[in-house]
Scaffold this motif. Structure first.
Motif, short mmCIF file in Angstrom:
data_model
loop_
_atom_site.label_atom_id
_atom_site.label_comp_id
_atom_site.label_asym_id
_atom_site.label_seq_id
_atom_site.Cartn_x
_atom_site.Cartn_y
_atom_site.Cartn_z
N ASP A 26 0.80 -1.25 0.00
CA ASP A 26 0.00 0.00 0.00
C ASP A 26 0.82 1.29 0.00
O ASP A 26 0.46 2.28 0.67
N PHE A 31 -2.15 7.51 0.72
CA PHE A 31 -1.63 7.40 2.08
C PHE A 31 -0.41 8.28 2.31
O PHE A 31 -0.15 8.71 3.43
N GLU A 74 -4.56 -0.85 -1.43
CA GLU A 74 -5.86 -0.91 -0.77
C GLU A 74 -6.82 0.01 -1.52
O GLU A 74 -6.50 1.17 -1.80
N LYS A 134 -7.68 -4.75 4.84
CA LYS A 134 -6.37 -4.41 5.40
C LYS A 134 -5.36 -5.52 5.10
O LYS A 134 -4.21 -5.24 4.80
N VAL A 159 3.18 0.21 4.24
CA VAL A 159 2.47 1.02 5.25
C VAL A 159 1.03 0.51 5.41
O VAL A 159 0.48 -0.07 4.49
N THR A 160 0.44 0.78 6.57
CA THR A 160 1.10 1.26 7.76
C THR A 160 1.42 0.06 8.66
O THR A 160 0.73 -0.96 8.63
N VAL A 163 -1.35 -1.42 10.83
CA VAL A 163 -2.62 -1.75 10.18
C VAL A 163 -2.38 -2.81 9.08
O VAL A 163 -2.44 -4.01 9.36
N CYS A 164 -2.10 -2.38 7.87
CA CYS A 164 -2.06 -3.36 6.78
C CYS A 164 -0.81 -4.25 6.82
O CYS A 164 -0.87 -5.41 6.41
C1 C5J Z 1 -3.07 0.72 5.48
C2 C5J Z 1 -4.77 2.04 6.52
N1 C5J Z 1 -2.56 0.44 4.28
N2 C5J Z 1 -3.98 2.46 7.50
N3 C5J Z 1 -4.31 1.28 5.51
O1 C5J Z 1 -2.46 0.50 6.50
O2 C5J Z 1 -5.95 2.36 6.53
#
Ligand code: C5J
Length: 229
Positions: A26, A31, A74, A134, A159-160, A163-164
């Protein structure tokens, strides 16, 4: 197939050519770029941009070593049919997925902001996985791609972090892949999440996998390149 040891935590990681893919998660304009979706949520995108040159060097070393490079993005269909209302409505942000943004409709496939930053653009032959969630395995062809290429190990970047990157690493771990997360090639808007996110991967003897920095991984990739020549 040759292998080489990467100095990593909690223990050395045996990196095997032919069984390893580099996954770049991502690294999208929405982002990363100033004025994009990430920034509209109040985040400091500078923290993610710091990763770009380091990750570019790692991708170059992986290409040189003949390692498969897989990029993910994403995002959603223009009609948002693959975006759960819960995801769309959560947090009441000033801008939502699908709204017009500085780089086109936010996180919508085909829009400028949805695509990967120029510095890390995929080259011919590399796989690009479009994912609605994610995790990179959810509702995508990633597992089939990996199985078809005989991949059992992933170098995880992007990233991040919390999260992903975390969701994908956890999904991969549950599917039996060995994951090495490259510490300076993953980024978070939040310094504490970056630190703790990496700690969580390698805790308890490597509960989700291994962590090493790009210098260690690039050194190992160069060794594989030398061994193959
Ligand atoms: C990712 C997000 N790529 N933080 N997405 O981590 O929403």
């Amino acid at each position: 197939m040759t292998s080489t040891a990467v100095p990593a935590e909690p223990s050395a990681f045996s990196l095997a050519s032919g069984r390893t893919a580099l996954i770049v998660i991502d690294m999208q304009r929405d982002f990363l770029l100033p004025g994009g979706f990430g920034e509209s949520l109040g985040n400091d995108v500078g923290r993610l941009l710091e990763v770009v040159p380091t990750l570019a060097a790692l991708i170059a070393a992986a290409r040189e070593a003949g390692i498969l490079v897989i990029h993910t993005r994403e995002g959603h269909e223009p009609d948002l049919s693959d975006c759960p209302p819960t995801k769309l409505n959560r947090g009441a942000p000033s801008k939502r997925i699908g709204d017009p943004g500085k780089y086109g409709r936010i996180l919508i496939r085909g829009e400028y902001g949805h695509d990967i930053v120029d510095e890390l653009a995929p080259i011919e032959g590399e796989v690009v996985i479009d994912k609605p969630g994610k995790g990179a395995f959810y509702a995508t062809e990633l597992q089939d791609v990996l199985t078809g290429a005989g991949i059992t190990q992933l170098l995880v970047t992007g990233v991040t972090t919390e999260v992903c990157v975390h969701t994908t690493t956890r999904e991969a771990n549950d599917r039996g892949y060995e994951c090495l997360v490259v510490s300076d090639c993953v980024g978070s808007y939040f310094p504490d999440f970056q630190r703790v996110g990496l700690e969580m991967i390698k805790a308890q003897g490597g509960i989700f996998g291994w962590v090493a920095d790009s210098a260690a991984v690039i050194g190992a990739l160069r060794q594989l390149t030398t061994d193959a020549s």
